[in-house]
Design a protein around this motif. Structure first.
Motif, short mmCIF file in Angstrom:
data_model
loop_
_atom_site.label_atom_id
_atom_site.label_comp_id
_atom_site.label_asym_id
_atom_site.label_seq_id
_atom_site.Cartn_x
_atom_site.Cartn_y
_atom_site.Cartn_z
N SER A 157 0.76 -1.11 0.12
CA SER A 157 0.08 -0.20 -0.01
C SER A 157 0.96 1.45 -0.07
O SER A 157 0.48 2.19 -0.62
CB SER A 157 -0.94 -0.01 1.16
OG SER A 157 -1.70 1.20 1.36
N PHE A 158 2.09 1.21 0.92
CA PHE A 158 2.93 2.24 0.86
C PHE A 158 3.45 2.43 -0.48
O PHE A 158 3.71 3.85 -0.97
CB PHE A 158 3.92 2.28 1.88
CG PHE A 158 5.01 3.22 1.78
CD1 PHE A 158 4.83 4.58 2.36
CD2 PHE A 158 6.16 2.71 1.36
CE1 PHE A 158 5.96 5.31 2.09
CE2 PHE A 158 7.31 3.72 1.30
CZ PHE A 158 6.87 5.25 1.59
N ALA A 159 4.03 1.59 -1.13
CA ALA A 159 4.71 1.51 -2.36
C ALA A 159 3.71 2.09 -3.48
O ALA A 159 4.33 2.79 -4.41
CB ALA A 159 5.30 0.15 -2.61
N GLU A 160 2.40 1.67 -3.44
CA GLU A 160 1.79 2.02 -4.38
C GLU A 160 1.43 3.60 -4.37
O GLU A 160 1.36 4.50 -5.25
CB GLU A 160 0.31 1.24 -4.27
CG GLU A 160 0.58 0.03 -4.83
CD GLU A 160 -0.75 -1.12 -4.53
OE1 GLU A 160 -1.82 -0.56 -3.90
OE2 GLU A 160 -0.83 -2.28 -4.95
N HIS A 161 1.34 3.97 -3.06
CA HIS A 161 0.90 5.56 -2.74
C HIS A 161 2.05 6.39 -3.21
O HIS A 161 2.10 7.55 -3.70
CB HIS A 161 0.78 5.67 -1.24
CG HIS A 161 0.73 6.99 -1.01
ND1 HIS A 161 -0.45 7.94 -1.08
CD2 HIS A 161 1.80 7.75 -0.22
CE1 HIS A 161 -0.28 8.93 -0.56
NE2 HIS A 161 1.04 8.98 -0.14
N LYS A 162 3.28 5.82 -2.83
CA LYS A 162 4.56 6.59 -3.58
C LYS A 162 4.95 6.19 -4.99
O LYS A 162 5.89 6.79 -5.37
CB LYS A 162 5.93 6.14 -2.76
CG LYS A 162 5.63 6.75 -1.29
CD LYS A 162 5.64 8.16 -1.24
CE LYS A 162 5.51 8.90 0.07
NZ LYS A 162 5.58 10.32 0.05
N ASP A 163 4.01 5.44 -5.75
CA ASP A 163 4.28 5.00 -7.22
C ASP A 163 5.37 4.33 -7.50
O ASP A 163 6.12 4.60 -8.34
CB ASP A 163 4.05 6.57 -8.05
CG ASP A 163 3.77 6.35 -9.49
OD1 ASP A 163 3.12 5.35 -9.67
OD2 ASP A 163 4.39 6.86 -10.24
N PHE A 164 5.97 3.44 -6.64
CA PHE A 164 6.96 2.47 -6.83
C PHE A 164 6.48 1.40 -7.47
O PHE A 164 6.24 0.32 -6.72
CB PHE A 164 7.77 2.24 -5.64
CG PHE A 164 8.45 3.25 -4.73
CD1 PHE A 164 9.04 4.34 -5.56
CD2 PHE A 164 8.31 3.51 -3.38
CE1 PHE A 164 9.65 5.50 -5.16
CE2 PHE A 164 8.75 4.72 -2.86
CZ PHE A 164 9.50 5.64 -3.83
N LYS A 165 6.25 1.35 -8.98
CA LYS A 165 5.50 0.31 -9.44
C LYS A 165 6.25 -1.24 -9.52
O LYS A 165 5.45 -1.98 -9.59
CB LYS A 165 5.21 1.06 -10.89
CG LYS A 165 4.33 2.06 -10.94
CD LYS A 165 4.27 2.23 -12.64
CE LYS A 165 3.42 3.89 -12.82
NZ LYS A 165 2.39 4.19 -11.81
N ASP A 166 7.41 -1.12 -9.50
CA ASP A 166 7.96 -2.18 -9.50
C ASP A 166 8.61 -2.78 -8.17
O ASP A 166 9.31 -3.82 -8.29
CB ASP A 166 9.38 -2.26 -10.58
CG ASP A 166 10.32 -1.24 -10.01
OD1 ASP A 166 10.07 -0.50 -9.32
OD2 ASP A 166 11.43 -1.41 -10.79
N VAL A 167 8.22 -2.39 -7.07
CA VAL A 167 8.77 -2.76 -6.02
C VAL A 167 8.52 -4.34 -5.53
O VAL A 167 9.48 -4.67 -4.90
CB VAL A 167 8.57 -1.67 -4.89
CG1 VAL A 167 7.19 -2.01 -4.57
CG2 VAL A 167 9.44 -1.65 -3.40
N GLU A 168 7.23 -4.62 -5.75
CA GLU A 168 7.12 -5.82 -5.31
C GLU A 168 7.90 -6.84 -6.12
O GLU A 168 8.55 -7.87 -5.61
CB GLU A 168 5.69 -6.25 -5.53
CG GLU A 168 5.01 -7.68 -5.03
CD GLU A 168 3.81 -7.70 -5.10
OE1 GLU A 168 3.28 -8.79 -4.84
OE2 GLU A 168 2.81 -6.86 -5.60
N THR A 169 7.99 -6.66 -7.43
CA THR A 169 8.86 -7.71 -8.27
C THR A 169 10.33 -7.64 -7.77
O THR A 169 11.14 -8.62 -7.71
CB THR A 169 8.92 -7.01 -9.67
OG1 THR A 169 7.44 -7.14 -10.18
CG2 THR A 169 9.63 -7.99 -10.63
#
Length: 202
Positions: free
Chosen positions: A117-129
């Motif tokens: 959720s935090f990563a999406e809010h900060k627009d880090f699109k590839d963080v999960e990968t």
């Protein structure tokens, strides 16, 4: 190059690239425009949308807290626990720049959904990968390590002078002086990462 509206005035901020739970850090002067005999008084604040908590002067919390004027740079001196964190004399007439770099900070995640959720809010699109590719488990507690960087531009008397890069890992540089330039079309800035322009990044 980006455009920022004139409401930004002399405040130039950078939060951590992956700040703690979407909290940002900025330097908040009591006054952005000073007479030459005024004290430069400023808070370090942590929060969101320019609403936040004042931080005390604790040298163990920062790697760097400086004031610059032209080519002169000096550490911001204070007493342990001072709040506001800066209560100093400007270095001279013209543009004075406060520069701040926090120590390394950590956030401990217990829930994968909160991290995503935090990563999406900060627009880090590839963080999960990237997280999975590095072999970091999703179902166990893991740690995020980050730093915060901030600058603030303060005018003394006419405020003549210009901002420049001061060697922060990630840094915003004002390409025109917000106190002496034409701000009708906003403030031109450059975003740098390790001294190089950082394009197409939030």
């Amino acid at each position: 190059m980006f455009k920022f509206g004139p409401a930004l005035l002399g405040l130039v901020i950078i939060a951590s690239p992956a700040g703690a739970l979407a909290h940002e850090l900025w330097i908040d002067p009591a006054n952005f425009q000073l007479d030459h005999n005024d004290k430069l008084v400023a808070d370090i604040k942590v929060g969101q949308n320019f609403k936040g908590n004042r931080q005390s002067y604790f040298p163990e919390n920062f790697i760097r807290f400086d004031i610059a004027h032209g080519d002169e740079i000096k550490p911001v001196e204070g007493r342990l626990g001072d709040r506001p964190a800066a209560n100093i004399d400007p270095l001279g007439d013209g543009l004075n720049v406060l520069i701040y770099q926090s120590d390394v900070l950590k956030v401990y995640y217990k829930e994968w959904a909160k991290f995503v959720s935090f990563a999406e809010h900060k627009d880090f699109k590839d963080v999960e990968t990237r997280h999975v590719q590095r072999g970091i488990p999703k179902d166990e507690r893991f740690t995020e390590v980050y730093s915060r960087f901030a600058k603030s531009l303060i005018a003394v008397d006419e405020g003549n002078g210009k901002d420049r890069a001061f060697g922060l890992e990630t840094e915003i540089v004002a390409l025109e002086n917000p106190y002496t330039g034409m701000m009708d079309d906003g403030l031109d800035i450059s975003v740098l990462y390790r001294g190089q322009p950082r394009a197409n990044a939030q």
